[in-house]
Design an enzyme around this catalytic site. Structure first.
Site, PDB file in Angstrom:
ATOM      1  N   HIS A 252       0.845  -1.188   0.000  1.00  0.00           N
ATOM      2  CA  HIS A 252       0.000   0.000   0.000  1.00  0.00           C
ATOM      3  C   HIS A 252       0.886   1.247   0.000  1.00  0.00           C
ATOM      4  O   HIS A 252       2.103   1.158   0.207  1.00  0.00           O
ATOM      5  CB  HIS A 252      -0.957   0.013   1.209  1.00  0.00           C
ATOM      6  CG  HIS A 252      -0.272   0.104   2.534  1.00  0.00           C
ATOM      7  ND1 HIS A 252      -0.108  -0.973   3.378  1.00  0.00           N
ATOM      8  CD2 HIS A 252       0.292   1.158   3.174  1.00  0.00           C
ATOM      9  CE1 HIS A 252       0.518  -0.589   4.459  1.00  0.00           C
ATOM     10  NE2 HIS A 252       0.793   0.697   4.369  1.00  0.00           N
TER      11      HIS A 252
HETATM   12  P1  TYD Z   1      -1.771  -2.852   7.577  1.00  0.00           P
HETATM   13  O1  TYD Z   1      -1.288  -1.440   7.610  1.00  0.00           O
HETATM   14  O2  TYD Z   1      -2.601  -3.273   6.404  1.00  0.00           O
HETATM   15  O3  TYD Z   1      -0.534  -3.847   7.695  1.00  0.00           O
HETATM   16  P2  TYD Z   1       0.756  -4.051   6.773  1.00  0.00           P
HETATM   17  O4  TYD Z   1       0.889  -2.869   5.886  1.00  0.00           O
HETATM   18  O5  TYD Z   1       1.868  -4.197   7.728  1.00  0.00           O
HETATM   19  O6  TYD Z   1       0.586  -5.284   5.985  1.00  0.00           O
HETATM   20  O7  TYD Z   1      -2.542  -3.125   8.929  1.00  0.00           O
HETATM   21  C1  TYD Z   1      -3.042  -4.418   9.267  1.00  0.00           C
HETATM   22  C2  TYD Z   1      -4.327  -4.225  10.056  1.00  0.00           C
HETATM   23  O8  TYD Z   1      -4.075  -3.509  11.274  1.00  0.00           O
HETATM   24  C3  TYD Z   1      -5.382  -3.432   9.300  1.00  0.00           C
HETATM   25  O9  TYD Z   1      -6.649  -4.030   9.575  1.00  0.00           O
HETATM   26  C4  TYD Z   1      -5.327  -2.067   9.915  1.00  0.00           C
HETATM   27  C5  TYD Z   1      -4.855  -2.320  11.337  1.00  0.00           C
HETATM   28  N1  TYD Z   1      -4.033  -1.229  11.871  1.00  0.00           N
HETATM   29  C6  TYD Z   1      -4.517  -0.422  12.878  1.00  0.00           C
HETATM   30  O10 TYD Z   1      -5.655  -0.599  13.353  1.00  0.00           O
HETATM   31  N2  TYD Z   1      -3.732   0.545  13.383  1.00  0.00           N
HETATM   32  C7  TYD Z   1      -2.491   0.791  12.903  1.00  0.00           C
HETATM   33  O11 TYD Z   1      -1.790   1.713  13.386  1.00  0.00           O
HETATM   34  C8  TYD Z   1      -1.994  -0.027  11.824  1.00  0.00           C
HETATM   35  C9  TYD Z   1      -0.624   0.188  11.247  1.00  0.00           C
HETATM   36  C10 TYD Z   1      -2.792  -1.035  11.342  1.00  0.00           C
END
Ligand code: TYD
Length: 134
Positions: free
Chosen positions: A50
């Protein structure tokens, strides 16, 4: 210009162990509003995929190693993070992927905003469109 901006933090350790201090807007370029970290990562399960419209972040691999891919829509670069005194600055509108986590990887991220799903771009084609129309 390289997509990879590394920040080397001063190592304040001594014979008792290592110590690194991070101060918002002092040795990193923003105030810290959020810290999150990842543990029990799996080598074969890549993360990220992302970009953020506004958010700035700094990733620090506190233990072990992992490989970051950064992409600004024109070029793509990679860096292995494996030093707890080194931060990778990830600006807004940069597509990021994290790969090849070591079994002992502990990855911490500092961010300049609270969590906001609206700030995410989770589709690579949407990211490319947004970059090209910026
Ligand atoms: P995501 O940012 O998609 O993870 P990565 O980029 O590491 O693969 O986040 C995973 C899940 O956690 C998503 O459902 C959003 C949640 N999340 C939060 O609630 N708070 C946060 O600060 C972050 C980074 C993620």
């Amino acid at each position: 210009m390289s997509l990879i901006t590394l920040i080397d933090f001063s190592e304040l350790g001594d014979e008792r162990g290592q110590l690194v201090a991070i101060e918002g807007s002092r040795n990193i370029p923003f105030d810290i509003l959020r810290v999150y970290y990842m543990t029990r990562l799996k080598r074969d399960l890549a993360r990220g995929f992302h970009a953020h419209r506004q958010l700035q972040q700094i990733a620090i691999c506190l233990h072990g190693s992992c490989r970051f891919v950064l992409d600004n829509g024109c070029s793509r670069e990679e860096i292995v993070l494996e030093r707890p005194a080194q931060g990778l600055l990830i600006g807004n509108m940069i597509w990021r992927e994290m790969h090849d986590f070591s079994d002992d990887c502990v990855l911490m991220v500092l961010a300049n905003e609270y969590y906001d799903e609206e700030d995410y771009i989770r589709s690579y084609s949407t990211f490319l469109e947004a970059v090209q129309h910026a």
